[in-house]
Enzyme design. Structure first.
Site, PDB file in Angstrom:
ATOM      1  N   GLY A  45     105.921  19.258  49.091  1.00 48.54           N
ATOM      2  CA  GLY A  45     107.280  19.755  48.913  1.00 48.54           C
ATOM      3  C   GLY A  45     107.505  20.596  47.673  1.00 48.54           C
ATOM      4  O   GLY A  45     108.427  21.410  47.626  1.00 48.54           O
ATOM      5  N   GLU A 101     108.122  17.975  40.715  1.00 45.90           N
ATOM      6  CA  GLU A 101     108.584  17.418  41.986  1.00 45.90           C
ATOM      7  C   GLU A 101     109.721  18.258  42.562  1.00 45.90           C
ATOM      8  O   GLU A 101     110.499  18.852  41.818  1.00 45.90           O
ATOM      9  CB  GLU A 101     109.102  15.987  41.786  1.00 45.90           C
ATOM     10  CG  GLU A 101     108.081  14.907  42.046  1.00 45.90           C
ATOM     11  CD  GLU A 101     107.744  14.721  43.526  1.00 45.90           C
ATOM     12  OE1 GLU A 101     107.898  15.661  44.317  1.00 45.90           O
ATOM     13  OE2 GLU A 101     107.308  13.618  43.868  1.00 45.90           O
ATOM     14  N   ASP A 102     109.813  18.255  43.874  1.00 46.56           N
ATOM     15  CA  ASP A 102     110.950  18.926  44.511  1.00 46.56           C
ATOM     16  C   ASP A 102     112.196  18.052  44.495  1.00 46.56           C
ATOM     17  O   ASP A 102     113.305  18.544  44.312  1.00 46.56           O
ATOM     18  CB  ASP A 102     110.606  19.349  45.948  1.00 46.56           C
ATOM     19  CG  ASP A 102     110.043  18.202  46.779  1.00 46.56           C
ATOM     20  OD1 ASP A 102     109.611  17.192  46.194  1.00 46.56           O
ATOM     21  OD2 ASP A 102     110.033  18.315  48.010  1.00 46.56           O
ATOM     22  N   ASP A 105     114.164  10.594  44.984  1.00 51.02           N
ATOM     23  CA  ASP A 105     115.010   9.826  45.899  1.00 51.02           C
ATOM     24  C   ASP A 105     115.042   8.382  45.375  1.00 51.02           C
ATOM     25  O   ASP A 105     115.832   8.058  44.484  1.00 51.02           O
ATOM     26  CB  ASP A 105     114.362   9.947  47.288  1.00 51.02           C
ATOM     27  CG  ASP A 105     115.267   9.538  48.417  1.00 51.02           C
ATOM     28  OD1 ASP A 105     116.304   8.918  48.169  1.00 51.02           O
ATOM     29  OD2 ASP A 105     114.922   9.840  49.573  1.00 51.02           O
ATOM     30  N   LYS A 133     118.571  12.842  43.600  1.00 50.66           N
ATOM     31  CA  LYS A 133     119.571  12.054  44.346  1.00 50.66           C
ATOM     32  C   LYS A 133     119.696  10.692  43.680  1.00 50.66           C
ATOM     33  O   LYS A 133     119.117   9.710  44.168  1.00 50.66           O
ATOM     34  CB  LYS A 133     119.109  11.839  45.787  1.00 50.66           C
ATOM     35  CG  LYS A 133     119.332  12.959  46.753  1.00 50.66           C
ATOM     36  CD  LYS A 133     118.921  12.455  48.151  1.00 50.66           C
ATOM     37  CE  LYS A 133     119.005  13.537  49.188  1.00 50.66           C
ATOM     38  NZ  LYS A 133     118.491  13.054  50.491  1.00 50.66           N
ATOM     39  N   VAL A 155     118.355  17.199  53.075  1.00 48.70           N
ATOM     40  CA  VAL A 155     118.181  18.601  52.710  1.00 48.70           C
ATOM     41  C   VAL A 155     116.789  19.108  53.069  1.00 48.70           C
ATOM     42  O   VAL A 155     115.801  18.372  53.018  1.00 48.70           O
ATOM     43  CB  VAL A 155     118.457  18.833  51.203  1.00 48.70           C
ATOM     44  CG1 VAL A 155     119.930  18.719  50.906  1.00 48.70           C
ATOM     45  CG2 VAL A 155     117.652  17.889  50.321  1.00 48.70           C
TER      46      VAL A 155
HETATM   47  C1  PRP Z   1     109.049  13.466  48.873  1.00 46.58           C
HETATM   48  C2  PRP Z   1     109.212  14.214  47.564  1.00 46.58           C
HETATM   49  C3  PRP Z   1     108.714  13.224  46.546  1.00 46.58           C
HETATM   50  C4  PRP Z   1     109.115  11.894  47.139  1.00 46.58           C
HETATM   51  C5  PRP Z   1     110.381  11.437  46.500  1.00 46.58           C
HETATM   52  O1  PRP Z   1     107.750  13.655  49.336  1.00 46.58           O
HETATM   53  O2  PRP Z   1     108.473  15.391  47.544  1.00 46.58           O
HETATM   54  O3  PRP Z   1     107.314  13.292  46.389  1.00 46.58           O
HETATM   55  O4  PRP Z   1     109.299  12.095  48.551  1.00 46.58           O
HETATM   56  O5  PRP Z   1     110.798  10.215  47.020  1.00 46.58           O
HETATM   57  P1  PRP Z   1     110.921   8.889  46.160  1.00 46.58           P
HETATM   58  O6  PRP Z   1     111.682   9.207  44.908  1.00 46.58           O
HETATM   59  O7  PRP Z   1     111.692   7.975  47.093  1.00 46.58           O
HETATM   60  O8  PRP Z   1     109.560   8.354  45.876  1.00 46.58           O
HETATM   61  P2  PRP Z   1     107.308  13.406  50.853  1.00 46.58           P
HETATM   62  O9  PRP Z   1     106.712  12.019  50.965  1.00 46.58           O
HETATM   63  O10 PRP Z   1     108.440  13.719  51.768  1.00 46.58           O
HETATM   64  O11 PRP Z   1     106.104  14.414  51.066  1.00 46.58           O
HETATM   65  P3  PRP Z   1     106.087  16.039  51.094  1.00 46.58           P
HETATM   66  O12 PRP Z   1     106.437  16.500  49.697  1.00 46.58           O
HETATM   67  O13 PRP Z   1     104.692  16.378  51.477  1.00 46.58           O
HETATM   68  O14 PRP Z   1     107.108  16.505  52.106  1.00 46.58           O
END
Ligand code: PRP
Length: 182
Positions: A45, A101-102, A105, A133, A155
């Site tokens: 991401g 990080e993108d 959460d 968030k 999003v």
């Molecule tokens: C997303 C995002 C972070 C993580 C955040 O990755 O890029 O790495 O989740 O969530 P958290 O704060 O609850 O740990 P995802 O697992 O969706 O993988 P991706 O970036 O490959 O889409």
């Protein structure tokens, strides 16, 4: 606008000004001969954000990547993380790492990674997220550099996906609920 996007949450101009501000903050903190900035992109991401951020930095930086996933994402608060791609370097003790990080959460991914890289011997570890968030936190976590706080909405775009789609959109948009209700 993409047909599956309900509305744009962070448009291209705002993204550009957020990334410019974050790069200036990092520039300010990592200037100096004693610093060796290494940006660590958390795949997938963060790819788009990382690319834009590094172009705006004026301090020299190296880059690296990790890929991780949460066990039982969204349902547990254990903070257990599965590492699919680790750093392969023997010089961590000279690296001033900024994890890129993108989105944050639950906070599980970044709180785990900060501890993990410190335990592996990194000289310093900080975190930079484009989106945050805070209403979704399961573990307390405050990033060092934060682009924009957003509400708890689904999003996509600018690297963020739903079922691996929409990462290529140039803005961050709210996904239409009809897409994931299908
Ligand atoms: C997303 C995002 C972070 C993580 C955040 O990755 O890029 O790495 O989740 O969530 P958290 O704060 O609850 O740990 P995802 O697992 O969706 O993988 P991706 O970036 O490959 O889409």
């Amino acid at each position: 606008m993409h047909k599956d996007v309900e509305r744009i949450l962070v448009g291209e101009e705002e993204l550009d000004s957020i990334v410019t501000r974050l790069a200036a903050e990092i520039d300010r903190d990592y200037a100096g001969e004693d610093k060796r900035l290494v940006l660590v992109c958390i795949l997938k991401g963060s790819i788009v954000f990382m690319g834009d951020l590094m172009k705006k930095l004026t301090v020299p930086c190296e880059i690296d990547c990790m890929k991780v996933s949460s066990y039982g994402a969204g349902t547990t608060s254990t903070g257990s993380i599965n590492i699919h791609l680790d750093l392969v370097r023997q010089d961590l003790d000279s690296c001033d790492i900024v994890i890129v990080e993108d989105i944050i959460d639950s906070g599980n991914t970044l709180s785990y990674l900060v501890d993990y890289l410190r335990l592996k011997g990194a000289k310093s570890v900080r975190t930079c997220t484009l989106l945050d968030k805070p209403s979704r936190r399961k573990v307390e976590f405050v990033p060092d550099y934060r682009g924009k706080e957003i509400p708890d909405e689904f999003v996509v775009g600018y690297g963020l996906d739903y079922a691996e789609k929409y990462r290529d959109l140039p803005y961050v948009g709210v996904l239409s609920p009809s897409v994931y209700a299908e």
